[in-house]
Write an enzyme that holds these catalytic residues in place. Structure first.
Site, PDB file in Angstrom:
ATOM      1  CB  SER A 103      -1.062   0.071   1.162  1.00  0.00           C
ATOM      2  OG  SER A 103      -1.878   1.134   1.075  1.00  0.00           O
ATOM      3  CG  ASP A 244      -2.893   3.743  -1.405  1.00  0.00           C
ATOM      4  OD1 ASP A 244      -3.601   3.567  -2.557  1.00  0.00           O
ATOM      5  OD2 ASP A 244      -3.144   3.137  -0.321  1.00  0.00           O
ATOM      6  CG  ASP A 246      -3.138  -0.851  -2.364  1.00  0.00           C
ATOM      7  OD1 ASP A 246      -3.074   0.429  -1.995  1.00  0.00           O
ATOM      8  OD2 ASP A 246      -3.737  -1.704  -1.994  1.00  0.00           O
ATOM      9  CG  ASP A 248      -6.419   0.524  -0.731  1.00  0.00           C
ATOM     10  OD1 ASP A 248      -5.525   1.502  -0.752  1.00  0.00           O
ATOM     11  OD2 ASP A 248      -6.499  -0.398   0.066  1.00  0.00           O
TER      12      ASP A 248
END
Length: 459
Positions: A103, A244, A246, A248
């Protein structure tokens, strides 16, 4: 190997140090095959996606070996946002989806998130079973005969599937006439996100779209939304969107280049959804980290607030339990359960743009629904994580602060679920009071736990 593998968001750590090693990834692949494979069509399928960290190749290869050795067919989708993996896992009827990402962490770290066939992150109970298999607490699985060994494939159209899904969630709204800055943080959204906004007609100014395996989150993306804000001002854009690693999470900047807090985004989305009749039970779900100003704004507008522990999985669990349709975190996780099973930065950006279009208003105007209490947040590195109840000096200060604040403020002290850090949040109507108490708490933590350099961010 006695320490627990799974944290608040899967397995995470420094690459080539336990548990983020090729050996653990191999055993994890075998464990997933044993625990999540079931009867029925495609139940021997597993999807694997990743962000842009160089270590993703190592983990992907090792995990694929473990899975195919147990008779699972693996479908590798390459760099893909976490919510894309969740969506494809469900739409393809796979037994599991795996996302290789840490992340917002730097490239030296990596992690593993696991989704079940319904597209939701697996439960604590299933994590515990998988963990026992990895750590050798369960009997070793018998290998499958050679004729049953699985195959590994790469899905060439995975990006296209997710792109069409994301656009459909916003009814393919036209973004013609809008100029947006999109900072992908050199992460998983580097190709997909700009393309989606361009296909919907927006003029797109890009940043963070040149991943090299080591520059993910490095001075860019959601960790540094001021960069998108500066580009908004320079290019006279309507909106800044920062993802960010990833994708999400998403952080927004308004047309003045000012970063808009996640709580303000939660507030404006909840109000718009209530007006549209889409906010089930007139309830918003947020976490203990949300600002007191959000609660006040929701009360004024007849919206109830449910509070969950920190972590998007906790928000989602509360939403599913209560039958709610919207929730999220101040950190930028937004969950629109009508469309997605997890936080989705791209989908969230499209929903916000749609609300701006529906109301013919700027983001700054929509976000003015709430005023935030001034706050200070300290992220304090710690060598270990003793129970806070075992720290008498800190415990005494917390009780004193609660008494002195009354209804004028609050404090929240908790360990990070993904890093060796103690997070100290203080909100108060008077910023100087918030600053004073963060300093008091930090001093007590240094005395009782020990710490490295501390970083304080606030306003």
């Amino acid at each position: 190997m006695s320490n627990r593998l799974f944290g608040t968001d899967g397995i995470r750590g420094r690459v080539n140090e336990f548990p983020i090693t090729a050996e653990v990834a191999l055993r994890l692949g075998k464990a997933i095959a044993r625990v999540l494979r079931s009867s029925g069509p495609n139940r021997n399928r597993v999807l694997i996606g990743k962000d842009t960290r160089i270590s993703g190749y190592m983990l992907e290869t090792a995990m694929t070996s473990g899975l195919v050795s147990m008779g699972m067919d693996v479908f590798m989708v390459g760099p893909m946002p976490t919510p894309g993996v969740a969506h494809l896992t469900k739409s393809m009827g796979a037994a599991a989806g795996i996302m290789l990402t840490a992340s917002h962490n730097p490239y030296e770290d990596n992690g593993i998130k696991i989704f079940g066939p319904d597209g939701y992150k697996i439960s604590d109970e299933i994590e515990n079973v998988i963990e026992r298999h990895i750590l050798g607490d369960e009997p070793e699985a018998a290998p499958v005969p050679p004729r049953q060994i699985g195959k590994a494939h790469r899905i060439d159209d995975a990006r296209g599937r997710y792109i069409e899904f994301a656009k459909h969630t916003a009814d393919n709204i036209s973004l013609h006439g809008l100029k947006v800055v999109v900072d992908c943080g050199h992460g998983a959204a580097y190709f997909i996100a700009p393309l989606i906004f361009k296909e919907l007609g927006a003029e797109v100014v890009t940043a963070g779209i040149g991943p090299d395996g080591t520059n993910i989150n490095d001075g860019c993306g959601a960790l540094h939304p001021e960069n998108a804000g500066e580009l908004v001002r320079r290019h006279n854009a309507d909106l800044g969107i920062s993802f960010d690693g990833d994708a999400d999470r998403v952080i927004f900047s308004d047309s003045n280049g000012q970063v808009v807090s996640g709580d303000r985004i939660l507030a404006l989305c909840a109000l718009a959804m209530k007006e549209q009749g889409r906010l089930k039970h007139d309830t918003l779900v947020c976490t203990t980290m949300s600002n007191l100003g959000l609660y006040e704004a929701m009360r004024r507008n007849g919206i109830k607030v449910e509070t969950s522990p920190v972590g998007d999985r906790n928000v989602i669990e509360a939403m599913r339990k209560g039958g709610y349709t919207f929730g999220g975190e101040n950190s930028g996780h937004l969950i629109f359960s009508e469309h997605a099973t997890t936080g989705d930065g791209i989908l969230s950006a499209l929903q916000v743009l749609r609300m701006m279009r529906d109301k013919n208003a700027t983001l700054a105007t929509l976000a003015s629904i709430m005023q935030e209490y001034p706050n200070q947040l300290a992220n304090i590195p710690v060598p270990d994580k003793p129970d806070l109840e075992s720290l008498p000096k800190l415990k005494k200060l917390m009780k004193q602060a609660t008494k002195e604040f009354g209804t004028e403020g609050r404090h929240l002290i908790r360990y990070s679920g993904t890093e060796k850090k103690l997070r100290v949040l203080v909100e108060h109507r008077e910023i100087e009071t918030a600053r004073l108490w963060v300093s008091k708490f930090a001093a007590a933590i240094r005395d009782e736990i020990g710490t490295g350099t501390r970083k304080i961010n606030g306003e």
